[in-house]
Design an enzyme around this catalytic site. Structure first.
Site, PDB file in Angstrom:
ATOM      1  CG  ASP A  13      -1.899  -1.160   1.200  1.00 30.21           C
ATOM      2  OD1 ASP A  13      -2.324  -1.559   0.101  1.00 30.21           O
ATOM      3  OD2 ASP A  13      -2.191  -1.693   2.281  1.00 30.21           O
ATOM      4  CE  LYS A  16       2.926  -2.381  -4.381  1.00 37.76           C
ATOM      5  NZ  LYS A  16       2.475  -2.068  -3.019  1.00 37.76           N
ATOM      6  CB  ALA A  39      -2.271  -6.435  -5.164  1.00 42.35           C
ATOM      7  N   GLY A  40      -4.380  -4.276  -4.319  1.00 44.84           N
ATOM      8  CA  GLY A  40      -5.426  -3.396  -4.834  1.00 44.84           C
ATOM      9  C   GLY A  40      -4.937  -1.988  -4.882  1.00 44.84           C
ATOM     10  CG  HIS A  41      -3.041  -0.107  -7.583  1.00 45.60           C
ATOM     11  ND1 HIS A  41      -2.267  -1.239  -7.702  1.00 45.60           N
ATOM     12  CD2 HIS A  41      -3.260   0.345  -8.826  1.00 45.60           C
ATOM     13  CE1 HIS A  41      -2.038  -1.465  -8.965  1.00 45.60           C
ATOM     14  NE2 HIS A  41      -2.621  -0.527  -9.681  1.00 45.60           N
ATOM     15  CD  GLN A 223       0.996  -8.753  -2.617  1.00 45.78           C
ATOM     16  OE1 GLN A 223       1.697  -9.315  -3.430  1.00 45.78           O
ATOM     17  NE2 GLN A 223      -0.294  -8.572  -2.847  1.00 45.78           N
ATOM     18  CB  THR A 299      -8.017  -5.699  -1.403  1.00 41.04           C
ATOM     19  OG1 THR A 299      -7.046  -5.179  -2.304  1.00 41.04           O
ATOM     20  CG2 THR A 299      -8.471  -7.052  -1.893  1.00 41.04           C
TER      21      THR A 299
END
Ligand code: IMO
Ligand code: MG
Length: 427
Positions: A13, A16, A39-41, A223, A299
C-alpha cells in the site's frame, strides 16, 4: 530506457499504482510480476476512478501492452469482474495479455484460506482471504492449475481427478466443511476459459522483443518487501516474492536488462494484517494519520495500522532489492504535524540493531530509536516541484535519503506527483 523494476519498500500500500501509472506513460510493456487479487490500488485519471486488483494500471495508456506475468496467481472470476468494470469505465483492454504460466486460484483456495486462518486462532496472519497462500502452496507442491490449462480442458479435468480428492479430504475430514464436485468446478472453469481465451498468450516473445529493442518495460510489483516470503516478517508475510528478485523471476527477464530499481515508500508507514510493526502508533496520533491519509484497504476495506517512517526497514529494502531510486508518497499527510519522527535504529535488550532481524519475537519486542525533526506546518498539496516544498519538508526528505541510503527522485502528494529530479535522463 530498459527495464524498470518497481517494488514496495514497506508492508504494501505504498502507492505503487500511482508511480507505475506515471512511469507507464512512455512504456511499451507493463508487467505485473507476482501476487494475486490480494493487491489493490486506485488510479484517478481526469476525474475518473479506476480500481485495479490484477490488471496492470498501464492499461490506461492505449499503446502499452499489459501483461499478467507467470509469477501471478489469479482468480478468473475476480479478473473477469475487473475487466468488465474497467471496460465499463472506458478502458480499452485489447492490449491485455495473460501468461499461460500464471497460476489460478481455484474455488477451494479462498475457502481453505479462511478455514486455516480460523484454525490458527490468536496466531492468525490477517490474510486477505483471497486464497493466495493456498494457491501458491499448490504451485510449489506441483498440484496447481495454470491459466494455460483453460485451453486444454481435458487436461484440467484429468488433473482435477487427482487434486480434488486431496482438497476434499482436508475440507471434509479436517474442517467438516462441504466438498466441491468436479462437475461444478469444470462447468465454472469452462465458462472462464471461453471468456478469457482472447487474452491468454505466451508473453515470452513480446517481452523479449521489447527488452531487446531497448523499449521501456516496467515490472509492477504488488505487496512490499516486508511481506516477502523470504525477506519479510515471516510468517506474517504473503506467499510470493514482492522483492526485485521475485519480480524478475515472475516476469522471465534477466537482471542484466534492469536499468533502474524504484522503491516506493510512504512518507510514514502502514501495515494491514497482523505481525511485527516496530514504529506503530497505537494512539490518537495514529488515529489522526489514518484518517488524514485515508488508510483503509482498497481490497478489504480494513483499517490500516499506522506508524512513523522506519529507517531500518527502508535501508534493508534498499539493500535487498538494490533500490537506486526512491518514490516517496503521501508526504502531505504529515503537513500538520508539529514534529515528525524518523526511526533510525532499534534497541533490543540494550543491544542496537540497524536492520529488521529475522526473529519476529525479537522484532515484536524491540524499542525504536527516534530522531525528531520539526514539522513544516503548512500545506504541501499545491507544490508542483521540489523547490515549492517548504524547507522543513525538504529537510525531512533529505533525512530519509540519508537514513535509507538512496536518492528520493520522486515525491507525491495526494493530488499529483512531483518530479523532483530524474537522476537518469533516459527515464
Ligand atoms: P498491495 O499490492 C498490503 C497482507 C495481508 C496479510 C498478509 C498475507 O495493495 O500493496 P495474503 O492474503 O497475501 O495471504 O495475506 O499480506 N497483504 C497486503 N498488505 N497491501 C497489499 O497489496 C497486500 N497483499 C497482502 O494483509 O497481512
Ligand atoms: Mg493495497
Amino acid at each position: 530506457m530498459g527495464v524498470i523494476v518497481c517494488v514496495g519498500g514497506q508492508w504494501g500500500d505504498e502507492g505503487k499504482g500511482k508511480v507505475v501509472d506515471l512511469l507507464a506513460e512512455s512504456a511499451r510493456v507493463v508487467l505485473r510480476s507476482q501476487g494475486g487479487n490480494n493487491a489493490g490500488h486506485t488510479v484517478v485519471v481526469d476525474g475518473r476512478t479506476f480500481k485495479f486488483n490484477l490488471v496492470p494500471s498501464g492499461i490506461l495508456h492505449p499503446e502499452t501492452v499489459c501483461v499478467i506475468g507467470n509469477g501471478v496467481v489469479l482468480d478468473p472470476k475476480v479478473l473477469l469482474a475487473e475487466i468488465a468494470a474497467l471496460e465499463e469505465a472506458g478502458a480499452d483492454l485489447r492490449n491485455l495479455v495473460i501468461s499461460e504460466r500464471a497460476h489460478m486460484i481455484m474455488p477451494y483456495h479462498p475457502v481453505l484460506d479462511r478455514l486455516e486462518e480460523a484454525a490458527r486462532g490468536d496466531d492468525r496472519l490477517g490474510t486477505t482471504y483471497r486464497g493466495v497462500g493456498p494457491a501458491y502452496s499448490d504451485k510449489v507442491r506441483r498440484i496447481g492449475f495454470r491459466v494455460g490449462d483453460l485451453q486444454k480442458l481435458s487436461f484440467l479435468e484429468k488433473k482435477l481427478n487427482f487434486v480434488l480428492p486431496l482438497k476434499n479430504d482436508i475440507l471434509v475430514k479436517l474442517y467438516e466443511a462441504p466438498p466441491f464436485t468436479k462437475e461444478e468446478i469444470l462447468a465454472e472453469y469452462t465458462e472462464y476459459a471461453s471468456r478469457l481465451d482472447r487474452f491468454i498468450k505466451d508473453p515470452y516473445p513480446l517481452v523479449q522483443l521489447a527488452v531487446a529493442q531497448g523499449h521501456r518495460v516496467i515490472l509492477e510489483g504488488a505487496q512490499g518487501t516486508m511481506l516477502d516470503l523470504d525477506l519479510g516478517t515471516y510468517p506474517y508475510v504473503t506467499s510470493s516474492y514482492p522483492s526485485s528478485g521475485g519480480a524478475l523471476a515472475g516476469a522471465g527477464i534477466g537482471p542484466r536488462h534492469v536499468t533502474a530499481t524504484v522503491g516506493v515508500f510512504k512518507a510514514y508507514t502502514t501495515r494491514v494484517g497482523y505481525g511485527p510493526f516496530p514504529t506503530e502508533l497505537e494512539d490518537e496520533l495514529g488515529e489522526y494519520l489514518r484518517e488524514r491519509g485515508a488508510e483503509y484497504g482498497t481490497t478489504t476495506g480494513r483499517a490500516r495500522r499506522v506508524g512513523w517512517f522506519d529507517g531500518p526497514v527502508a535501508s534493508y529494502a534498499v539493500g535487498v532489492n538494490g533500490i537506486d531510486s526512491i518514490a516517496l508518497t503521501k508526504l502531505d499527510v504529515l503537513d500538520e504535524m508539529e514534529v515528525v519522527r524518523i526511526c533510525t535504529g532499534y534497541l533490543s535488550k540494550g543491544e542496537a540493531h540497524d536492520h529488521p532481524m529475522a526473529n519476529i519475537s525479537h522484532l515484536k519486542h524491540l524499542e525504536p530509536v527516534y530522531e525528531e525533526l520539526p514539522g513544516w506546518g503548512c500545506s504541501t498539496r499545491e507544490a508542483r516541484s521540489f523547490a515549492d516544498l517548504p524547507e522543513l519538508a525538504q529537510r525531512y526528505v533529505a533525512r530519509i535519503e540519508e537514513v535509507a541510503g538512496a536518492c528520493v527522485d520522486l515525491i507525491s502528494v495526494v493530488a499529483v506527483s512531483l518530479k523532483k529530479k530524474w537522476r537518469r535522463q533516459a527515464w
